[in-house]
Motif scaffolding. Structure first.
Motif, PDB file in Angstrom:
ATOM      1  N   PRO A 127       0.772  -1.241   0.000  1.00  0.00           N
ATOM      2  CA  PRO A 127       0.000   0.000   0.000  1.00  0.00           C
ATOM      3  C   PRO A 127       0.807   1.296   0.000  1.00  0.00           C
ATOM      4  CG  PRO A 127      -1.105  -1.608   1.346  1.00  0.00           C
ATOM      5  CD  PRO A 127       0.210  -2.234   0.944  1.00  0.00           C
ATOM      6  N   ASP A 128       1.959   1.339   0.689  1.00  0.00           N
ATOM      7  CA  ASP A 128       2.743   2.576   0.642  1.00  0.00           C
ATOM      8  C   ASP A 128       3.846   2.517  -0.414  1.00  0.00           C
ATOM      9  OD1 ASP A 128       4.257   0.740   2.037  1.00  0.00           O
ATOM     10  OD2 ASP A 128       4.943   2.139   3.563  1.00  0.00           O
ATOM     11  N   ALA A 129       3.795   1.489  -1.254  1.00  0.00           N
ATOM     12  CA  ALA A 129       4.652   1.379  -2.441  1.00  0.00           C
ATOM     13  C   ALA A 129       6.142   1.449  -2.152  1.00  0.00           C
ATOM     14  CB  ALA A 129       4.260   2.445  -3.475  1.00  0.00           C
ATOM     15  N   ASP A 130       6.573   0.779  -1.084  1.00  0.00           N
ATOM     16  CA  ASP A 130       8.017   0.681  -0.865  1.00  0.00           C
ATOM     17  C   ASP A 130       8.523  -0.762  -0.985  1.00  0.00           C
ATOM     18  OD1 ASP A 130       7.021  -0.344   1.501  1.00  0.00           O
ATOM     19  OD2 ASP A 130       8.267   0.890   2.816  1.00  0.00           O
ATOM     20  N   ARG A 131       7.604  -1.730  -1.073  1.00  0.00           N
ATOM     21  CA  ARG A 131       8.021  -3.129  -1.228  1.00  0.00           C
ATOM     22  C   ARG A 131       7.358  -3.723  -2.468  1.00  0.00           C
ATOM     23  NH1 ARG A 131       6.808  -6.845   2.684  1.00  0.00           N
ATOM     24  NH2 ARG A 131       4.866  -5.771   3.184  1.00  0.00           N
ATOM     25  N   LEU A 132       8.094  -4.564  -3.169  1.00  0.00           N
ATOM     26  CA  LEU A 132       7.628  -5.137  -4.427  1.00  0.00           C
ATOM     27  C   LEU A 132       7.614  -6.661  -4.387  1.00  0.00           C
ATOM     28  CD1 LEU A 132       6.943  -4.870  -7.508  1.00  0.00           C
ATOM     29  CD2 LEU A 132       9.425  -4.979  -7.903  1.00  0.00           C
ATOM     30  N   GLY A 133       6.470  -7.238  -4.742  1.00  0.00           N
ATOM     31  CA  GLY A 133       6.350  -8.682  -4.908  1.00  0.00           C
ATOM     32  C   GLY A 133       6.299  -9.012  -6.395  1.00  0.00           C
ATOM     33  N   VAL A 134       6.827 -10.169  -6.773  1.00  0.00           N
ATOM     34  CA  VAL A 134       6.979 -10.485  -8.201  1.00  0.00           C
ATOM     35  C   VAL A 134       6.691 -11.957  -8.490  1.00  0.00           C
ATOM     36  CG1 VAL A 134       8.559 -10.414 -10.183  1.00  0.00           C
ATOM     37  CG2 VAL A 134       8.857  -8.787  -8.302  1.00  0.00           C
ATOM     38  N   TYR A 135       6.016 -12.193  -9.613  1.00  0.00           N
ATOM     39  CA  TYR A 135       5.936 -13.515 -10.223  1.00  0.00           C
ATOM     40  C   TYR A 135       6.447 -13.376 -11.648  1.00  0.00           C
ATOM     41  CZ  TYR A 135       3.167 -16.018  -6.678  1.00  0.00           C
ATOM     42  OH  TYR A 135       2.747 -16.646  -5.536  1.00  0.00           O
ATOM     43  N   VAL A 136       7.213 -14.342 -12.123  1.00  0.00           N
ATOM     44  CA  VAL A 136       7.733 -14.305 -13.498  1.00  0.00           C
ATOM     45  C   VAL A 136       7.378 -15.610 -14.203  1.00  0.00           C
ATOM     46  CG1 VAL A 136       9.605 -12.713 -12.967  1.00  0.00           C
ATOM     47  CG2 VAL A 136       9.993 -15.170 -12.748  1.00  0.00           C
ATOM     48  N   LYS A 137       7.155 -15.498 -15.504  1.00  0.00           N
ATOM     49  CA  LYS A 137       6.713 -16.658 -16.278  1.00  0.00           C
ATOM     50  C   LYS A 137       7.886 -17.482 -16.779  1.00  0.00           C
ATOM     51  CE  LYS A 137       3.585 -18.013 -19.997  1.00  0.00           C
ATOM     52  NZ  LYS A 137       2.702 -17.534 -21.094  1.00  0.00           N
ATOM     53  N   ASP A 138       7.737 -18.791 -16.661  1.00  0.00           N
ATOM     54  CA  ASP A 138       8.679 -19.746 -17.233  1.00  0.00           C
ATOM     55  C   ASP A 138       8.153 -20.078 -18.626  1.00  0.00           C
ATOM     56  OD1 ASP A 138      10.133 -21.962 -18.035  1.00  0.00           O
ATOM     57  OD2 ASP A 138      10.148 -22.897 -16.063  1.00  0.00           O
ATOM     58  N   SER A 139       8.837 -19.616 -19.653  1.00  0.00           N
ATOM     59  CA  SER A 139       8.350 -19.796 -21.024  1.00  0.00           C
ATOM     60  C   SER A 139       8.301 -21.254 -21.447  1.00  0.00           C
ATOM     61  CB  SER A 139       9.226 -19.007 -22.002  1.00  0.00           C
ATOM     62  OG  SER A 139      10.576 -19.459 -21.934  1.00  0.00           O
ATOM     63  N   LYS A 140       9.087 -22.086 -20.780  1.00  0.00           N
ATOM     64  CA  LYS A 140       9.125 -23.498 -21.155  1.00  0.00           C
ATOM     65  C   LYS A 140       7.923 -24.270 -20.623  1.00  0.00           C
ATOM     66  CE  LYS A 140      14.191 -23.562 -21.293  1.00  0.00           C
ATOM     67  NZ  LYS A 140      14.331 -22.121 -21.004  1.00  0.00           N
ATOM     68  N   THR A 141       7.452 -23.903 -19.435  1.00  0.00           N
ATOM     69  CA  THR A 141       6.350 -24.642 -18.818  1.00  0.00           C
ATOM     70  C   THR A 141       5.059 -23.823 -18.740  1.00  0.00           C
ATOM     71  OG1 THR A 141       6.899 -23.898 -16.577  1.00  0.00           O
ATOM     72  CG2 THR A 141       8.024 -25.880 -17.384  1.00  0.00           C
ATOM     73  N   GLU A 143       4.473 -21.879 -16.373  1.00  0.00           N
ATOM     74  CA  GLU A 143       4.243 -21.673 -14.944  1.00  0.00           C
ATOM     75  C   GLU A 143       4.760 -20.308 -14.513  1.00  0.00           C
ATOM     76  OE1 GLU A 143       5.670 -23.702 -10.678  1.00  0.00           O
ATOM     77  OE2 GLU A 143       6.348 -24.516 -12.591  1.00  0.00           O
ATOM     78  N   TYR A 144       4.080 -19.721 -13.527  1.00  0.00           N
ATOM     79  CA  TYR A 144       4.548 -18.471 -12.945  1.00  0.00           C
ATOM     80  C   TYR A 144       5.266 -18.772 -11.632  1.00  0.00           C
ATOM     81  CZ  TYR A 144       1.890 -15.790 -16.359  1.00  0.00           C
ATOM     82  OH  TYR A 144       1.418 -15.239 -17.539  1.00  0.00           O
ATOM     83  N   HIS A 145       6.535 -18.384 -11.566  1.00  0.00           N
ATOM     84  CA  HIS A 145       7.344 -18.613 -10.365  1.00  0.00           C
ATOM     85  C   HIS A 145       7.374 -17.344  -9.517  1.00  0.00           C
ATOM     86  CE1 HIS A 145       9.023 -22.433 -11.827  1.00  0.00           C
ATOM     87  NE2 HIS A 145       9.185 -21.844 -13.002  1.00  0.00           N
ATOM     88  N   THR A 146       7.192 -17.514  -8.225  1.00  0.00           N
ATOM     89  CA  THR A 146       7.323 -16.364  -7.336  1.00  0.00           C
ATOM     90  C   THR A 146       8.794 -16.086  -7.052  1.00  0.00           C
ATOM     91  OG1 THR A 146       6.675 -15.434  -5.197  1.00  0.00           O
ATOM     92  CG2 THR A 146       7.174 -17.779  -5.230  1.00  0.00           C
ATOM     93  N   LEU A 147       9.132 -14.820  -6.941  1.00  0.00           N
ATOM     94  CA  LEU A 147      10.480 -14.418  -6.551  1.00  0.00           C
ATOM     95  C   LEU A 147      10.425 -13.866  -5.138  1.00  0.00           C
ATOM     96  CD1 LEU A 147      11.840 -12.510  -9.711  1.00  0.00           C
ATOM     97  CD2 LEU A 147      11.906 -14.963  -9.221  1.00  0.00           C
ATOM     98  N   THR A 148      11.235 -14.397  -4.263  1.00  0.00           N
ATOM     99  CA  THR A 148      11.333 -13.836  -2.921  1.00  0.00           C
ATOM    100  C   THR A 148      12.014 -12.472  -3.002  1.00  0.00           C
ATOM    101  OG1 THR A 148      13.517 -14.777  -2.488  1.00  0.00           O
ATOM    102  CG2 THR A 148      11.590 -16.159  -1.970  1.00  0.00           C
ATOM    103  N   GLY A 149      12.004 -11.754  -1.889  1.00  0.00           N
ATOM    104  CA  GLY A 149      12.697 -10.469  -1.863  1.00  0.00           C
ATOM    105  C   GLY A 149      14.175 -10.622  -2.135  1.00  0.00           C
ATOM    106  N   ASN A 150      14.761 -11.711  -1.674  1.00  0.00           N
ATOM    107  CA  ASN A 150      16.171 -11.977  -1.954  1.00  0.00           C
ATOM    108  C   ASN A 150      16.401 -12.201  -3.438  1.00  0.00           C
ATOM    109  OD1 ASN A 150      17.626 -11.890   0.575  1.00  0.00           O
ATOM    110  ND2 ASN A 150      16.541 -13.744   1.194  1.00  0.00           N
ATOM    111  N   MET A 151      15.495 -12.950  -4.070  1.00  0.00           N
ATOM    112  CA  MET A 151      15.649 -13.270  -5.487  1.00  0.00           C
ATOM    113  C   MET A 151      15.462 -12.029  -6.366  1.00  0.00           C
ATOM    114  SD  MET A 151      13.541 -16.869  -5.380  1.00  0.00           S
ATOM    115  CE  MET A 151      13.631 -17.299  -7.126  1.00  0.00           C
TER     116      MET A 151
END
Length: 401
Positions: A127-141, A143-151
């Motif tokens: 809500p205050d737009a300082d943290r970002l969550g992400v999912y990215v697509k695996d073109s081979k499968t 599937e959408y993979h989640t990325l942790t903050g570390n990733m």
């Protein structure tokens, strides 16, 4: 003052008359957006795939809606789909039980939209737009993979630092990658690869901001990137806190760059694992409520502090850091040295096999957190090692309760 009723108040009209009320508008927004756009490294890549890269974005009923969409639009991204149910600000957060981009629940609507529009990546800012969550697509499968903050932090950091070096031919001799002590050791590997310094700070982005200021005032470093595992990072030195708007922009730019190389962000992540090692990091916690719980948490910390374990989960402890007493005890050499950081009630154990465990009482909840990091020979191996070490850490602590 702890009683809000004792605070002095005035009417809106009086505040305006006294010159104490200011609406933040274009005089702040426009320079901010220009500052972000000035950090772009590959506008050519964006131009090349601006109509091909498909992005789904959710502000989770918060403040990111206008700035994230604006900067992406001004850079040229044409296929940005906003989750309609979560687009407008709403303090009740009607579509989620808790608007946390770390939670899978926050992405249910975004992922549904992503599948409809065949999105390459899915973004959600808190809500205050300082943290970002992400999912990215695996073109081979597909599937959408989640990325942790570390990733996601390492993905952005590696892109920004690597492309800066590629464009300029070199990096500043005193260049620095800053991370919190509970963030992934992949950051260390990235810093080593590019020949820059890795700087550790205590948990909390304010400490990264303090280090940035130190670099500027003392000239003992050049800030290149900063991140913490809790989904926060910062590219550039225009701010002193994490910023999900610039993180969203940088990740979309990286996605565009990798698309010109016939790679997805997931491909880039896998390539990083191959280059730096299969690092896996996660957090376990134990909740102990009430006065008795607080006492038990303190007892756990005292026990670990006074009688540091020689092994954790079958792995030898190589060194024990105690940030409260400002000491690092090396169990291999027997030497002791200072941590060099401000005092804090945190314990950190360096283990063999590139593993580590950090113990830290929560500052906001009645729980004690255990940050756990491992390095595997593959994703599956890292997952197995992480789960095993996490289980054994909890077993060790439960014996103390």
């Amino acid at each position: 003052m702890t009683d809000y009723a004792a605070c002095k108040t005035m009417s809106l009209e009086d505040a305006k008359a006294a010159g104490l009320y200011q609406t933040i508008g274009a005089d702040i927004d426009d320079p901010y957006i220009e500052e972000l756009k000035g950090l772009v490294l590959h506008q050519d890549s964006i131009d090349a795939v601006k109509d091909k890269l498909t992005i789904v974005y959710s502000p989770l009923h918060g403040t990111g809606n206008i700035p994230v969409r604006r900067v992406l639009k001004e850079l040229g991204f044409q296929n940005v789909h906003v989750v309609p149910e979560q687009e407008l600000p709403d303090g009740e957060f009607p579509t989620v039980s808790y608007p946390n981009p770390e939670a899978a629940e926050a992405f249910e609507l975004g992922l549904a939209l992503a599948k409809k529009v065949n999105a390459d990546l899915v973004l959600a800012t808190d809500p205050d737009a300082d943290r970002l969550g992400v999912y990215v697509k695996d073109s081979k499968t597909g599937e959408y993979h989640t990325l942790t903050g570390n990733m996601s932090g390492c993905l952005i950091g590696d892109y920004v630092i690597g492309q800066r070096k590629a464009i300029q031919g070199s990096l500043p001799e005193n260049g620095a990658f800053i991370r919190s002590i509970v963030s992934t050791n992949m950051a260390d590997a990235i810093a080593k690869y590019y020949g820059i310094q890795l700087v550790e700070v205590l948990t909390g982005f304010k400490f990264i901001g303090q280090k940035m200021l130190e670099f500027e005032t003392k000239g003992n470093g050049t800030y290149l990137f900063g991140m913490e595992e809790s989904y926060g990072c910062l590219t550039g030195t225009y701010a002193r806190d994490k910023d999900a708007v610039v993180a969203s922009m940088a990740l979309c730019e990286a996605a565009a760059y990798y698309m010109t190389k016939n790679m997805t962000l997931w491909d880039a992540m896998l390539e990083m694992y191959e280059r730096y090692g299969y690092y896996k990091d996660h957090v376990e916690s134990i909740t102990l409520k009430g006065i008795e719980g607080l006492a038990k948490i303190q007892e756990i910390m005292n026990t670990l502090r006074e009688d540091a374990p020689k092994e954790i989960g079958g792995l030898k402890v190589l060194a024990a850091r105690d940030y409260k007493t400002d000491t690092i005890r090396n169990f291999v050499t027997g030497q002791t040295e200072p941590t060099g950081l401000p005092k804090s009630n945190v314990l950190y154990y360096e283990l063999e096999d590139d593993a580590w465990v950090c113990v830290r009482p929560s500052g906001t909840e009645p729980k004690v957190k255990f940050y756990i990091g491992v390095k595997g020979s593959s994703l599956a191996d890292a997952d197995e090692k992480s789960a095993s070490l996490g289980k054994k850490v909890l077993e060790m602590i439960n014996k103390m309760i």
